[in-house]
Design a protein around this motif. Sequence first.
Motif, PDB file in Angstrom:
ATOM      1  N   GLY A 243       0.828  -1.209   0.000  1.00 17.52           N
ATOM      2  CA  GLY A 243       0.000   0.000   0.000  1.00 17.52           C
ATOM      3  C   GLY A 243       0.855   1.249   0.000  1.00 17.52           C
ATOM      4  N   GLY A 244       0.351   2.246  -0.698  1.00 17.46           N
ATOM      5  CA  GLY A 244       1.089   3.508  -0.771  1.00 17.46           C
ATOM      6  C   GLY A 244       0.151   4.690  -0.647  1.00 17.46           C
ATOM      7  N   THR A 466      10.334  -4.118 -16.076  1.00 17.53           N
ATOM      8  CA  THR A 466      10.090  -2.680 -16.057  1.00 17.53           C
ATOM      9  C   THR A 466      10.177  -2.227 -14.598  1.00 17.53           C
ATOM     10  N   ASP A 467      10.540  -0.970 -14.369  1.00 16.82           N
ATOM     11  CA  ASP A 467      10.638  -0.519 -12.970  1.00 16.82           C
ATOM     12  C   ASP A 467       9.274  -0.149 -12.387  1.00 16.82           C
ATOM     13  N   MET A 468       8.206  -0.506 -13.119  1.00 19.27           N
ATOM     14  CA  MET A 468       6.851  -0.312 -12.606  1.00 19.27           C
ATOM     15  C   MET A 468       6.690  -0.980 -11.237  1.00 19.27           C
ATOM     16  N   THR A 469       5.837  -0.408 -10.406  1.00 12.73           N
ATOM     17  CA  THR A 469       5.608  -0.955  -9.073  1.00 12.73           C
ATOM     18  C   THR A 469       4.201  -1.542  -8.966  1.00 12.73           C
ATOM     19  N   ASP A 470       4.044  -2.487  -8.044  1.00 13.33           N
ATOM     20  CA  ASP A 470       2.719  -3.032  -7.731  1.00 13.33           C
ATOM     21  C   ASP A 470       2.463  -2.725  -6.264  1.00 13.33           C
ATOM     22  N   ILE A 471       1.611  -1.734  -6.027  1.00 14.37           N
ATOM     23  CA  ILE A 471       1.399  -1.289  -4.643  1.00 14.37           C
ATOM     24  C   ILE A 471       0.176  -1.978  -4.023  1.00 14.37           C
ATOM     25  N   GLY A 472      -0.089  -3.182  -4.568  1.00 15.84           N
ATOM     26  CA  GLY A 472      -1.267  -3.917  -4.112  1.00 15.84           C
ATOM     27  C   GLY A 472      -2.391  -3.793  -5.121  1.00 15.84           C
ATOM     28  N   THR A 473      -2.063  -3.147  -6.247  1.00 19.96           N
ATOM     29  CA  THR A 473      -3.069  -2.796  -7.242  1.00 19.96           C
ATOM     30  C   THR A 473      -3.320  -3.897  -8.260  1.00 19.96           C
ATOM     31  N   GLY A 474      -2.301  -4.750  -8.497  1.00 23.35           N
ATOM     32  CA  GLY A 474      -2.446  -5.785  -9.519  1.00 23.35           C
ATOM     33  C   GLY A 474      -1.583  -5.555 -10.744  1.00 23.35           C
TER      34      GLY A 474
END
Length: 734
Positions: A243-244, A466-474
């Motif tokens: 979470g962010g 990719t440096d994309m993040t997954d903040i719990g979003t999917g």
Amino acid sequence: MKFDTPATTNPIDQLKVIGKPTDRIDGPHKTSGTAHYAYEHHEEPKGKPAYGVIVGAGIAKGKISSIDMAAAQKAPGVLAIVTAANAGKLGKGKMNTAKLLAGPDVQHYHQAVAVVVAETFEQATSAAAMVKVHYAPEKGRYDLAHAKAAKPEIKADKKKPDSKVGDFAGAFASAPVTLDVSYSTPDQSHAMMEPHASIAQWEGDKLTIWTANQMIAWGVGDVAKTLNVPKENVRLMSPYIGGGFGGKLFVRADALMAALGAKAANRPVKVVLQRPLIMNNTTHRPATIQRIRIGASRDYKITAIGHESWSGDLEGGSPEEAVAQTRLLYAGANRMTAMRLAVLDLPEGNAMRAPGEAPGLMALEIAMDEMAEKLKIDPIEFRVINDTKVDPEKRERRFSQRQLVECMRIGADKFGWSARKAAPGQVRDGRWLVGIGMAAAFRNNLTMKSGARVKLGADGVVTVETDMTDIGTGSYTIIAQTAAEMMGVPLSQVRVRLGDSSFPVSSGSGGQWGANSSTAGVYAACVKLREQVAQKLGMPLDAAFTDGNVSGAGKTASLRSAAAGGELLAEDFMEYGDLDKKYQQSTFGAHFVEVGVDMATGETRIRRMLAVCAAGRILNPKSARSQVIGAMTMGAGAALMEELVVDHRKGFFVNHDLAGYEVPVHADIPHQDVIFLDETDPISSPMKAKGVGELGICGVAAAIANAVYNATGVRVREYPITLDKLLKDMPAYV
Ligand code: MOS
């Protein structure tokens, strides 16, 4: 690849994998504890990390006169203590990261003063308590209402000028029906489940930080600038984030103090922000005071709409953009918006889920309910009459898609809106006064440049980096779905690696731009990989990729055969031209809520909630639904419980832990439904998707406030809607 003309048909439109309610591919890792969050990278650092514990400032404004560290230095296990006095000169990152360490000036309460590094967490905690900081406090400014009253002319932000169309004052003065009301929203904390945490390790002058950060490339830039090291020497890794909500958009004290502590101790160091430190040490959603004026004709048409918002921030900060949606949501020839910013010495205000629209709609959508009541018209009909297909400020600009009316109509039908009694206080269920309310949802859709690398192995496995993040979003799942769709392979043949600054720079996660932008970057890289594959197999560039095979010009070959001679690798990014200037891109929705309010105690219980969303193509209805129900839950918190209470004498948030800062729990949220309209937006990207994670919170609190009014006849305009505020004006029902 540049996206500057509306998307035409492309392989994503096959919808073999995209658009399916797919389980999270990272789900098993999370449920089995093998997804490593920032604090849990036990294997990777070279040597056992030492523990850093941060000492937060005990005043909000003033100077540190001295720090007595003698006892702490002698305490068992202590390896190093870093303060501004021995940290070396810190550079100013984009987000003013130098201010993450106080000294000699203190800018806000719980600003980091020192990090104590020791062998164990217990030793570091114990020694941190022995650090004696002496202060010379100064008088600070902590009260937004006071600042507004004392100085109503507090300057507008130069970057956020007032907006004016037509003659607002004249039209408002001459309107037969008018509303002029003020609302307030409190400071709020992100309260994400995973606290801010980092492990830092130096190898010579190269720095690695495992951290929890939504925006990897921003983070690398800020760490490098703050520590005065070249960007190439900094590596950030953030593969899983608990979470962010905007609280992890920027490098915070955990990362900086871990890096400084690791340098001083010559060891890897891990730092977690203890929960009671987070609310004052990091960023928060700033409080607002909002004045809304609406004038309308007797035939329900808005002729004047004005929205002013006051908020505060530290010197050099920005206003909360609570007027953003009012510039775009409803028609009306005469309009104005303005934001005023007070300098407050409270902790830094910054983005929290749907910054701007979320608190803005908390006010605007009550105002629309109040205005409909004055006009004696159903609140949905009032909104329908004042819908607009063009940007009401720049009338030549159309919305790329705008299904606000459809969202409200469908929601009204599914929710049973026709059973609503227009007059409040009419429906009872035992001791409960029952009411229903609604609000429109609106959030802009932003697109961000985003890159990715895709590889095809001889085993037919497609790997995305990719440096994309997954903040719990999917993110993991929709990126895998995108690659699977593009390369014509099942999901099980795709591997996704995220959140490492050695991978191509992505959009990152923020402002609900992540899903559409990051998958569009993966799309671009896959287009390149397809070309390579076609070339290798001697097929035309428009070859079809299906079921693990490639076919064109009358022949078919397996996809994996293209990589028989060695792995194929393609990298590209998606960037955007000026389509967002030609069209206004926004997402729309409608929230419906039923509440029960105890007629004696004023206790409010949400009984059911429904969100209807129009947000372009929904890439994965399952993870998108989770996003929306999470956002609705956060909206319930905003309506009924969340408030950082300001101590106006000492300048800090008093309830700075999860015992005092209340967020909703399961028992607060009995039933939620989400409906996605079947929509594609060819203006947004080749994915034809838009953001939805923040749309889900936009309007929720107002829908609850309107339902509470419908139940009780009490209009609370100061969030959160607590028992005391209801009871104060509650008619005698008992
Ligand atoms: Mo969002 S508040 O930009 O993470």
